[in-house]
Design an enzyme around this catalytic site. Structure first.
Site, PDB file in Angstrom:
ATOM      1  N   GLU A   1       0.777  -1.127  -0.012  1.00 47.07           N
ATOM      2  CA  GLU A   1      -0.043   0.053   0.090  1.00 47.07           C
ATOM      3  C   GLU A   1       0.697   1.296   0.438  1.00 47.07           C
ATOM      4  OE1 GLU A   1      -4.284  -0.029   1.621  1.00 47.07           O
ATOM      5  OE2 GLU A   1      -2.996   0.840   3.180  1.00 47.07           O
TER       6      GLU A   1
ATOM      7  N   HIS B   1       7.197 -26.463   1.704  1.00 43.15           N
ATOM      8  CA  HIS B   1       6.397 -27.647   0.993  1.00 43.15           C
ATOM      9  C   HIS B   1       5.255 -27.167   0.292  1.00 43.15           C
ATOM     10  CE1 HIS B   1       8.555 -30.629   3.641  1.00 43.15           C
ATOM     11  NE2 HIS B   1       8.574 -29.281   4.094  1.00 43.15           N
TER      12      HIS B   1
ATOM     13  N   LYS C   1     -13.113   2.143  -2.833  1.00 48.97           N
ATOM     14  CA  LYS C   1     -13.856   2.477  -1.700  1.00 48.97           C
ATOM     15  C   LYS C   1     -14.965   3.484  -2.209  1.00 48.97           C
ATOM     16  CE  LYS C   1     -11.271   2.800   2.394  1.00 48.97           C
ATOM     17  NZ  LYS C   1     -10.420   3.593   3.521  1.00 48.97           N
TER      18      LYS C   1
HETATM   19  O1  PA5 Z   1      -3.082   1.881   6.047  1.00 46.16           O
HETATM   20  C1  PA5 Z   1      -4.066   2.426   5.759  1.00 46.16           C
HETATM   21  O2  PA5 Z   1      -4.284   3.779   5.609  1.00 46.16           O
HETATM   22  C2  PA5 Z   1      -5.329   1.633   5.429  1.00 46.16           C
HETATM   23  O3  PA5 Z   1      -5.139   0.196   5.648  1.00 46.16           O
HETATM   24  C3  PA5 Z   1      -6.367   1.783   6.432  1.00 46.16           C
HETATM   25  O4  PA5 Z   1      -5.804   1.556   7.678  1.00 46.16           O
HETATM   26  C4  PA5 Z   1      -7.593   0.992   6.200  1.00 46.16           C
HETATM   27  O5  PA5 Z   1      -8.160   1.138   5.093  1.00 46.16           O
HETATM   28  C5  PA5 Z   1      -8.781   1.050   7.209  1.00 46.16           C
HETATM   29  O6  PA5 Z   1      -8.774   2.653   7.268  1.00 46.16           O
HETATM   30  P1  PA5 Z   1      -9.793   3.290   8.575  1.00 46.16           P
HETATM   31  O7  PA5 Z   1      -8.608   3.252   9.734  1.00 46.16           O
HETATM   32  O8  PA5 Z   1      -9.989   4.841   7.986  1.00 46.16           O
HETATM   33  O9  PA5 Z   1     -10.769   2.447   8.932  1.00 46.16           O
END
Ligand code: PA5
Length: 441
Positions: free
Chosen positions: A278, A299, A410
Site C-alpha cells: 500500500e 512444501h 472505496k
Molecule cells: O493503511 C491504511 O491507511 C489503510 O489500510 C487503513 O488502515 C484502512 O483502509 C482502514 O482505514 P480506517 O482506519 O480509516 O478505517
C-alpha cells in the site's frame, strides 16, 4: 542478494555504492522533515503521555472485562494482530490466563461475525473500535452489529462503558457517535493506518493482551537511534530499501517475499505485505510483497522460488534464541540422525538448506537475524520495516503515505450502496458493467 554471491541476478556492490549520495540526500531530508506530519510515525515512541494513557486504559479494561474484541481493518487491524500473535501464547484465549482477544471488522462476510457472537459473552466484553476515517464500511458495519447486540445484553445506558474508540478526533462519523454516546476516546494520531501500530491503534489491544508495551517502545526507540547514523551503508533499513530498489529497477525483481523461519511471525508477514504494497505500489511502480512462512512454505511455494523466474527477492527472518524442545532418540535406521536434536537446530538447518539451495540456483535471498522474538525486538522489527518502507518511497520517488488506489474502490463501493454524493461514480460503475463479458463461447 548480491552479485558476488549469485552472479548477474544479484545487485552489484558498485550500484549500491553509486546509490550512496541519493541515500545521503534521503537521510538529510528525513532529518530536516523529522517534525512533519508525514513522518509522525517516527515520533510515536516519544509520546509518553499517550503511552501512559494506553497502559492505564488497558489496566481498566483488564479489570472490568474478560474479553476484548478489536474491530478494524487494514492498518487498523494487522499491526496488533501481528504483535499479539508473535508475543502471546498461541492458545492465549484457551489458556484461561489474561484476557481473551478477538479480531473482527476485517470483512463484511457474515460468517465470522456470527461465529464470534456464538463464543463471546458481551456482558463481560469490551470493544476497541479502530478507524482513522470513521467511515470504513467493514469496520463500521461490524461495530453497528456488535453495538446493537451489546445494547440488547446490557442496555443502552450501560453499553457505553464497554466501548473504546480510536478514530480521528476532528473528522469522520465515528467521532460524533463517540462524543454523543460518551465512549472512551483514545484518538488516532496524524499517522496513516499501516504506520500506526506503535500508537493507540496497536498499543491498546497489545497491552490488553498482557504484553509489555514499554519494551516494544524501547526496542523501536533504540533502533531509531541506530538508524540515525550518518554512514548510510551502516543503516540496516537503508540497506534493505536499497537492495530491494536496485533489485526491482535493475534486476527484474518484481516480488519481495518475506519468509520468517519463526512460526510466531506468521501474521507479521501479513502486516509487512500491507505496508510494502500500500505504501510503494504507485505510479505503475512497486514490488509485489508475498507473505510466506518457513519451513511450511518449503512444501508449497518453494518450488516456484527455486525453479521459477528470477523475479523475486526473498527475505528470511531468523531468531538466535528459541525455546528448548528435543526429539527423542530414534532407533529407526534411516531417520536416526534427526533423533536427539533440538527442534531449533533442525529449523536453522532447514533455513540454511533453503537459502543455500536458492543461492545455488542464483535466486536472490537474504536473512535478517534477530536475537529473539520478544517485545523489545518486535519493536525493532516494526520500526525497521517502517523505515525501510519510508526510505523506499523516496527511492521510487513516490508518496509512501497515501493510498489513492484503495480510495477508488472505496468510492465505487459507497456509490453502489447508495451514497448520494457519489452519483458520478455510480455512472462510471454502470459504464464499466456494460463492458463485462458475461461468458465466452
Ligand atoms: O493503511 C491504511 O491507511 C489503510 O489500510 C487503513 O488502515 C484502512 O483502509 C482502514 O482505514 P480506517 O482506519 O480509516 O478505517
Amino acid at each position: 542478494m548480491l552479485k558476488d554471491s549469485i552472479g548477474t541476478h544479484g545487485v552489484s556492490l558498485s550500484d549500491l555504492t553509486k546509490l550512496t549520495p541519493t541515500l545521503k540526500d534521503i537521510h538529510a531530508h528525513f532529518k530536516a522533515q523529522h517534525a512533519s506530519d508525514e513522518l509522525a510515525f517516527m515520533r510515536l515512541v516519544d509520546d509518553t503521555a499517550a503511552i501512559k494513557q494506553v497502559i492505564a486504559t488497558a489496566q481498566h479494561i483488564q479489570k472490568k472485562f474478560t474479553t476484548l474484541i478489536v474491530v478494524g481493518i487494514g492498518g487498523s487491524d494487522l499491526g496488533a494482530r501481528a504483535v499479539i500473535s508473535a508475543l502471546r501464547h498461541s492458545y492465549g484465549n484457551e489458556l484461561g490466563k489474561g484476557m481473551k482477544i478477538y479480531f473482527t471488522g476485517d470483512t463484511t462476510d457474515p460468517t465470522p461475525l456470527l461465529e464470534l457472537l456464538d463464543v463471546v459473552d458481551l456482558r463481560s466484553t469490551a470493544l476497541h473500535v479502530v478507524s482513522k476515517s470513521g467511515n470504513t464500511i467493514e469496520t463500521m458495519s461490524a461495530f453497528m452489529i456488535l453495538r446493537e447486540a451489546l445494547i440488547e445484553k446490557v442496555g443502552a445506558k450501560k453499553h457505553a462503558a464497554h466501548v473504546f474508540v480510536t478514530t480521528s478526533a476532528t473528522s469522520g462519523k465515528l467521532i460524533t457517535l463517540t462524543q454523543n454516546e460518551g465512549y472512551t476516546l483514545l484518538p488516532h494520531g496524524p499517522v496513516g493506518g499501516r504506520f500506526s501500530v506503535l500508537s493507540n491503534v496497536g498499543l491498546l489491544p497489545i497491552a490488553c493482551a498482557g504484553i509489555d508495551i514499554k519494551k516494544i517502545i524501547a526496542g523501536a526507540k533504540d533502533l531509531r537511534a541506530l538508524l540515525t547514523t550518518n554512514t548510510v551503508l551502516k543503516n540496516s533499513a537503508f540497506i534493505f530499501a536499497a537492495l530491494h530498489y536496485l533489485g526491482y529497477s535493475k534486476k527484474n525483481a518484481h516480488m519481495s517475499v518475506l519468509m520468517p523461519y519463526e512460526y510466531t511471525l506468521k501474521e507479521f508477514g501479513a502486516w509487512y505485505r500491507q505496508l510494502w504494497a500500500e505504501s510503494l505500489g504507485k505510479d505503475k511502480k512497486g514490488q509485489t510483497p508475498i507473505a510466506a512462512l518457513g519451513p511450511t512454505d518449503q512444501h508449497s511455494q518453494l518450488q516456484l522460488y527455486q525453479d521459477g523466474p528470477h523475479d523475486k527477492q526473498i527475505t528470511f527472518i531468523k531468531a538466535l534464541k528459541r525455546p528448548n524442545l528435543k526429539t527423542p532418540t530414534v532407533a529407526i535406521p534411516g531417520i536416526e540422525y534427526f533423533g536427539n536434536k533440538q527442534l531449533s537446530i533442525i529449523l536453522d538447518a532447514e533455513l540454511e538448506a533453503t537459502a543455500l539451495s536458492l543461492m545455488m540456483d542464483k535466486k536472490a535471498n537474504g536473512t535478517l537475524i534477530i536475537p529473539k522474538v520478544d517485545a523489545y525486538y518486535m519493536g525493532q522489527l516494526i520500526y525497521f520495516f517502517e523505515m525501510a518502507t519510508a526510505y523506499s518511497g523516496e527511492l521510487y520517488g513516490i508518496n509512501a503515505f497515501d493510498q489513492p488506489g484503495v480510495e477508488q474502490s472505496k468510492n465505487f463501493l459507497h456509490a453502489s450502496l447508495g451514497n448520494k454524493d457519489l452519483q458520478k461514480k455510480k455512472e462510471q460503475i454502470e459504464t464499466l458493467k456494460k463492458k463485462i463479458i458475461p461468458n465466452i463461447s
